[in-house]
Design a protein around this motif. Structure first.
Motif, short mmCIF file in Angstrom:
data_model
loop_
_atom_site.label_atom_id
_atom_site.label_comp_id
_atom_site.label_asym_id
_atom_site.label_seq_id
_atom_site.Cartn_x
_atom_site.Cartn_y
_atom_site.Cartn_z
N VAL A 39 2.47 4.70 43.20
CA VAL A 39 2.05 5.08 41.85
C VAL A 39 2.72 6.39 41.48
N HIS A 40 3.40 6.41 40.34
CA HIS A 40 4.05 7.63 39.86
C HIS A 40 3.19 8.28 38.79
N GLY A 41 3.14 9.60 38.85
CA GLY A 41 2.29 10.34 37.92
C GLY A 41 2.91 10.65 36.59
N ASP A 42 4.21 10.38 36.43
CA ASP A 42 4.86 10.60 35.13
C ASP A 42 5.92 9.53 34.92
N LEU A 43 6.33 9.38 33.67
CA LEU A 43 7.24 8.29 33.30
C LEU A 43 8.69 8.56 33.66
N THR A 44 9.04 9.81 33.98
CA THR A 44 10.44 10.12 34.27
C THR A 44 10.86 9.70 35.68
N ILE A 45 9.90 9.55 36.57
CA ILE A 45 10.16 9.18 37.97
C ILE A 45 11.22 10.11 38.58
N GLY A 46 11.25 11.36 38.12
CA GLY A 46 12.20 12.33 38.65
C GLY A 46 13.63 12.13 38.18
N GLN A 47 13.83 11.34 37.13
CA GLN A 47 15.18 11.05 36.63
C GLN A 47 15.40 11.74 35.29
N ASP A 48 16.67 11.76 34.84
CA ASP A 48 16.98 12.44 33.58
C ASP A 48 17.15 11.49 32.41
N SER A 49 16.81 10.20 32.58
CA SER A 49 16.78 9.26 31.46
C SER A 49 15.79 8.16 31.79
N TRP A 50 15.27 7.51 30.74
CA TRP A 50 14.33 6.42 30.96
C TRP A 50 15.00 5.27 31.71
#
Length: 338
Positions: A39-50
């Motif tokens: 489960v990820h706590g934010d929508l970016t998943i640590g990336q710089d684009s969706w």
């Protein structure tokens, strides 16, 4: 082998050796949160684009599924995957990372069961010892491509659905412990003339019912043959229409439990998800996370998953085309008697 007109029955039913599910923050607030692996706590998943975030979801689920099967990437002879983005870039770029033989598929939100059906056929026929089926979707990538970017903050009608951020993967083999894929029904394209991209449930419901009728007809069984029949992402609007169509077509759906993944993954009364969930990951994470868990716990013996998809593109919508839809069904059995 072909049974009836649209259904494959597997003489050697492949075994689902392992599964893995990864979801975002909205799904973690839903009723099935405990059934997901990551489960990820934010929508970016640590990336710089969706888009990179969506790819990361798929890479995580496939890596974990292989590990859960006790295998390595080199043991997988075929990776069958797809997604909603143009040129299925999430699946293709993930395949680049995984370095597996790859078949890219597109069935819109029906991709979860389309990929599982194809992977099952490949393993059952002996053309691969191990195959993996997977898909992913991300709320922000889908809104950006098909509707309005999330940043616009545009209002949506109650019929609209909320794309699931997540990914699901399953590894199949010819033998072992786990649920077996016994058959798959390949759906027909059904178009009822609906043009509203904010009313996908109504567009997809007839395709779901058509495929379920074909499956029952081809195998000569009634809905009660299954402990549960679940559609992919009709959500509240499409689910109600499907029930009406079952009654109109005299399909005794009341013999079994009938649910929809778009209504299972979220709490539509408490979460701001409009009519319910949608997206490639909707049926994938509910099936590979929640439903197969129920099967392992002995609460289900026979399950029919009917993933639904709206086959529109931004271009077709801009040109005023209606929305053709499809549904693919996969039957899964626990292997237990009863």
């Amino acid at each position: 082998m072909l049974t009836g007109h649209q259904t494959w029955t597997f003489a050697k039913p492949p075994v689902i050796l392992s599964t893995a599910t990864v979801v975002g923050p909205d799904e973690a607030e839903g009723p099935l949160a405990k059934d997901f692996d990551i489960v990820h706590g934010d929508l970016t998943i640590g990336q710089d684009s969706w888009e990179k975030a969506e790819r990361k979801l798929l890479e995580e689920s496939t890596k974990l599924a292989v590990e859960n099967a006790g295998l390595t990437n080199g043991d997988i002879q075929c990776f069958v995957a797809g997604d909603l983005l143009n040129q299925i870039i999430s699946a293709t770029f993930a395949a680049r990372t995984l370095s597996m033989p790859y078949l890219g598929v597109f069935g819109a939100c029906s991709t979860s069961m389309e990929s599982l059906a194809i992977a099952s056929m490949i393993v059952s026929s002996g053309y691969a010892k191990h195959a993996m089926a997977a898909t992913a979707s991300h709320n922000c990538t889908v809104e950006k491509q098909f509707r309005y970017p999330t940043e616009y903050g545009s209002q949506k009608p109650p019929t609209a659905q909320y794309t699931v951020t997540g990914s699901g993967a399953a590894v199949l083999g010819p033998e072992g412990d786990g649920p077996r894929v016994t058959s798959a029904t390949i759906g027909r394209v059904v178009d009822m003339g609906i043009k509203d991209p904010f009313n996908m449930g109504a567009a997809m419901a007839p395709a779901a019912v058509d495929t379920i009728e074909a499956h029952l007809r081809d195998l000569g069984v009634e809905p009660g043959h299954y402990d549960m029949i679940v559609t992919g992402d009709l959500a509240s609007v499409g689910y109600s229409i499907a029930r009406e169509l079952f009654e109109k077509h005299r399909v005794p759906i009341g013999q079994t439990k009938y649910y929809d993944c778009g209504l299972l993954v979220y709490d539509v009364e408490k979460q701001a998800v409009q009519a319910g969930g949608s997206g490639c990951a909707c049926s994938a994470v509910v099936t590979y996370g929640h439903l197969l868990k129920l099967m392992r716990q002995g609460e289900l013996n026979r399950l029919l998953v009917v993933a639904t998809g709206a086959l529109l593109s931004p271009l077709s919508f801009q040109q005023g085309e209606s929305i053709p839809c499809i549904a693919h069904a996969v039957a899964i059995e626990s292997g237990r008697s009863g």
